[in-house]
Design a protein around this motif. Structure first.
Motif, short mmCIF file in Angstrom:
data_model
loop_
_atom_site.label_atom_id
_atom_site.label_comp_id
_atom_site.label_asym_id
_atom_site.label_seq_id
_atom_site.Cartn_x
_atom_site.Cartn_y
_atom_site.Cartn_z
N ASP A 1 -3.74 0.79 6.56
CA ASP A 1 -5.03 0.37 6.01
C ASP A 1 -4.89 0.09 4.51
O ASP A 1 -3.81 0.20 3.94
N LEU A 2 -6.01 -0.25 3.91
CA LEU A 2 -6.01 -0.63 2.49
C LEU A 2 -5.53 0.50 1.59
O LEU A 2 -5.02 0.25 0.49
N HIS A 3 -5.70 1.73 2.03
CA HIS A 3 -5.33 2.88 1.20
C HIS A 3 -3.92 3.36 1.46
O HIS A 3 -3.49 4.34 0.85
N GLY A 4 -3.23 2.69 2.38
CA GLY A 4 -1.85 3.05 2.64
C GLY A 4 -1.65 4.01 3.79
O GLY A 4 -0.51 4.42 4.05
N SER A 5 -2.71 4.39 4.46
CA SER A 5 -2.57 5.26 5.62
C SER A 5 -1.96 4.48 6.77
O SER A 5 -2.33 3.34 7.02
N GLY B 1 10.32 6.95 12.81
CA GLY B 1 11.64 7.23 12.28
C GLY B 1 12.57 6.03 12.29
O GLY B 1 13.64 6.07 11.67
N ARG B 2 12.19 4.96 12.98
CA ARG B 2 13.03 3.76 13.04
C ARG B 2 12.37 2.55 12.39
O ARG B 2 13.04 1.71 11.80
N PHE B 3 11.06 2.46 12.52
CA PHE B 3 10.33 1.31 11.97
C PHE B 3 9.50 1.75 10.77
O PHE B 3 8.98 2.87 10.73
N THR B 4 9.34 0.85 9.82
CA THR B 4 8.52 1.12 8.65
C THR B 4 7.65 -0.09 8.36
O THR B 4 8.16 -1.22 8.24
N ILE B 5 6.36 0.16 8.24
CA ILE B 5 5.44 -0.91 7.89
C ILE B 5 5.14 -0.84 6.40
O ILE B 5 5.07 0.25 5.80
N SER B 6 4.98 -2.01 5.80
CA SER B 6 4.58 -2.09 4.40
C SER B 6 3.64 -3.28 4.26
O SER B 6 3.65 -4.18 5.10
N ARG B 7 2.85 -3.28 3.21
CA ARG B 7 1.95 -4.40 3.00
C ARG B 7 1.69 -4.59 1.51
O ARG B 7 1.85 -3.66 0.71
N ASP B 8 1.30 -5.81 1.19
CA ASP B 8 0.91 -6.15 -0.18
C ASP B 8 -0.53 -6.62 -0.09
O ASP B 8 -0.80 -7.71 0.44
#
Length: 121
Positions: free
Chosen positions: A52-56, A65-72
């Motif tokens: 979400d917008l707050h990084g949750s 443990g294998r995948f990581t989501i990130s956003r700008d």
């Protein structure tokens, strides 16, 4: 009003890595949640990860443990880094945006067209 476009799919051997990217275009002020879903042949579409917008974040147990989501948030992009890929990760991966606020409009949700990820054993 909003268009989501995914990229980065492909064919990889088991144990390998891929990075998926999603860009949302349009006169967007904010996207509350951006996430990645996947759908394998004969199976229902399922959540992989979202933020979400707050990084949750939320992750499916199968990818923790294998995948990581990130956003700008400023660029309205969301990436999915996928490591230690397994054949069971093979699916079409879709980007989704939830609660999208535009300058003069609001959209509950929007999906990208999907990108194929194939993991060979």
């Amino acid at each position: 009003q909003v268009q989501l476009v995914e990229s980065g799919g492909g064919l990889v051997q088991a144990g390998g890595s891929l990075r998926l990217s999603c860009v949302a275009s349009g006169r967007i002020l904010s996207i509350n949640t951006m996430g990645w879903y996947r759908q394998a042949p004969g199976k229902e579409r399922e959540l992989v990860a979202d933020m979400d917008l707050h990084g949750s974040t939320n992750y499916a147990d199968a990818v923790k443990g294998r995948f990581t989501i990130s956003r700008d948030n400023h660029k309205n992009t969301a990436d999915l880094e996928m490591n230690s890929l397994k054949p069971e990760d093979t699916a079409v991966y879709y980007c989704k945006g939830d609660r999208i606020q535009g300058a003069t409009w609001y959209q509950t949700a929007s999906w990208g067209q999907g990108t194929q990820v194939t993991v060979s054993s």
